[in-house]
Design an enzyme around this catalytic site. Sequence first.
Site, PDB file in Angstrom:
ATOM      1  N   PRO A   2       0.131  -1.211  -0.452  1.00 31.12           N
ATOM      2  CA  PRO A   2      -0.188   0.046   0.113  1.00 31.12           C
ATOM      3  C   PRO A   2       1.000   1.292   0.056  1.00 31.12           C
ATOM      4  O   PRO A   2       1.921   1.302   0.998  1.00 31.12           O
ATOM      5  CB  PRO A   2      -0.909  -0.162   0.832  1.00 31.12           C
ATOM      6  CG  PRO A   2      -0.474  -1.528   1.601  1.00 31.12           C
ATOM      7  CD  PRO A   2       0.693  -1.879   1.349  1.00 31.12           C
ATOM      8  N   GLU A   3       0.499   2.404  -0.857  1.00 34.00           N
ATOM      9  CA  GLU A   3       1.270   3.706  -0.787  1.00 34.00           C
ATOM     10  C   GLU A   3       0.776   4.606   0.728  1.00 34.00           C
ATOM     11  O   GLU A   3      -0.267   4.364   1.384  1.00 34.00           O
ATOM     12  CB  GLU A   3       1.287   4.280  -2.177  1.00 34.00           C
ATOM     13  CG  GLU A   3       1.645   3.428  -3.217  1.00 34.00           C
ATOM     14  CD  GLU A   3       1.663   3.933  -4.515  1.00 34.00           C
ATOM     15  OE1 GLU A   3       1.959   5.389  -4.866  1.00 34.00           O
ATOM     16  OE2 GLU A   3       1.817   3.022  -5.305  1.00 34.00           O
ATOM     17  N   LYS A  52       4.472   5.360   4.870  1.00 35.14           N
ATOM     18  CA  LYS A  52       3.550   3.825   4.828  1.00 35.14           C
ATOM     19  C   LYS A  52       4.016   3.308   5.892  1.00 35.14           C
ATOM     20  O   LYS A  52       3.680   2.269   6.338  1.00 35.14           O
ATOM     21  CB  LYS A  52       4.382   2.980   4.243  1.00 35.14           C
ATOM     22  CG  LYS A  52       4.935   3.606   2.474  1.00 35.14           C
ATOM     23  CD  LYS A  52       4.921   2.795   1.508  1.00 35.14           C
ATOM     24  CE  LYS A  52       5.528   3.095   0.129  1.00 35.14           C
ATOM     25  NZ  LYS A  52       6.020   2.537  -1.502  1.00 35.14           N
ATOM     26  N   ARG A 121      14.471   8.948  10.656  1.00 27.46           N
ATOM     27  CA  ARG A 121      14.663   7.583   9.228  1.00 27.46           C
ATOM     28  C   ARG A 121      13.788   8.166   7.697  1.00 27.46           C
ATOM     29  O   ARG A 121      14.099   7.383   6.598  1.00 27.46           O
ATOM     30  CB  ARG A 121      14.507   6.257  10.098  1.00 27.46           C
ATOM     31  CG  ARG A 121      15.299   6.041  10.864  1.00 27.46           C
ATOM     32  CD  ARG A 121      15.944   4.728  10.359  1.00 27.46           C
ATOM     33  NE  ARG A 121      14.616   3.868  10.690  1.00 27.46           N
ATOM     34  CZ  ARG A 121      14.238   3.608  11.920  1.00 27.46           C
ATOM     35  NH1 ARG A 121      15.428   3.983  13.615  1.00 27.46           N
ATOM     36  NH2 ARG A 121      12.858   2.448  12.515  1.00 27.46           N
ATOM     37  N   ASN A 162       5.334   2.560  -5.630  1.00 32.15           N
ATOM     38  CA  ASN A 162       5.386   2.477  -7.557  1.00 32.15           C
ATOM     39  C   ASN A 162       4.532   3.505  -8.363  1.00 32.15           C
ATOM     40  O   ASN A 162       5.151   3.637  -9.174  1.00 32.15           O
ATOM     41  CB  ASN A 162       5.059   0.666  -7.373  1.00 32.15           C
ATOM     42  CG  ASN A 162       6.387   0.248  -8.734  1.00 32.15           C
ATOM     43  OD1 ASN A 162       7.587   1.099  -8.722  1.00 32.15           O
ATOM     44  ND2 ASN A 162       6.247  -0.504  -9.658  1.00 32.15           N
ATOM     45  N   ARG A 258      11.586  -2.970  -8.216  1.00 31.03           N
ATOM     46  CA  ARG A 258      10.233  -2.902  -8.434  1.00 31.03           C
ATOM     47  C   ARG A 258      10.182  -1.812 -10.627  1.00 31.03           C
ATOM     48  O   ARG A 258      10.429  -1.026 -10.262  1.00 31.03           O
ATOM     49  CB  ARG A 258       9.253  -1.104  -7.879  1.00 31.03           C
ATOM     50  CG  ARG A 258       9.282  -1.749  -6.249  1.00 31.03           C
ATOM     51  CD  ARG A 258       8.786  -3.345  -6.151  1.00 31.03           C
ATOM     52  NE  ARG A 258       7.288  -3.160  -5.702  1.00 31.03           N
ATOM     53  CZ  ARG A 258       6.296  -2.234  -5.791  1.00 31.03           C
ATOM     54  NH1 ARG A 258       7.138  -1.495  -4.256  1.00 31.03           N
ATOM     55  NH2 ARG A 258       5.040  -2.228  -5.997  1.00 31.03           N
TER      56      ARG A 258
END
Length: 269
Positions: A2-3, A52, A121, A162, A258
Amino acid sequence: MPEGHALHRLARLHQRRYAGHPVAVSSPQGRFAADAALVDGRVLRRAEAHGKHLLHVYDTDLVVHVHLGLYGSFAEHALPVFEPVGQVRMRLVGPTHWTDLRGPTRCEVLTDVEVKALRARLGPDPLRRDAHPDEAWARISRSRASMAVLLMDQSVLAGVGNIYRAEVLFRHGVHPATPGRALDRAVWDDIWADLVELMRIGVRRGRIDTVRDEHLPRAMGRAAREDRHGGEVYVYRRTGLPCLLCGTPVLTEVVAGRNNYWCPTCQPA
């Protein structure tokens, strides 16, 4: 995977259904049992997302951190509760609804200090009001890496996956191999603003739509997209099909592990 828009959508749903109430937290599978006991019966203060990552913040200053990864998913239900089906990592039960989490890459309880380290991060998230796009630009403008790689690097930009990567590069005519340091600052500003708008649309609709109104099926007299991801896109998963704008076959190659998609005419090298 999932984005970012999907995690923000989940956070909003959990905020409405569970925030401000004591919740029952358990791990029918057992793998999260010790951590679940730390927050079971506590008040869920808020649910939020960064990129995410989904964060459930409790009144004990403990935070349940979830990263769905490739296979994780939440199943949402209205009360009453029924017996677990399959490998349920975490079950959350509130006053009106309950949810089961299965197959996440990460499900763990973190302290405030650990959450701050996690955030440190991550790059800025286009869906967060506290995001600073200049932080991403500072990394991009110094990098020899391609924009296709940089947009997927969560330490540069959090939440872009992606689909948004391929689509936003197409929308701005940027070839995927363009080094970050070769990108014009004005183009980056436009890309950031576009991501903010596109991802907000994703949160509202629950799917990724990136095609401008003048290029939608009805406007162009073409068939609507049929794909399990839903939404209208320009190049994503359209390998070999004609570009919606110029008719050139869409190309693909593996970038950062990807498949990436682009139009060689609309996105010249």
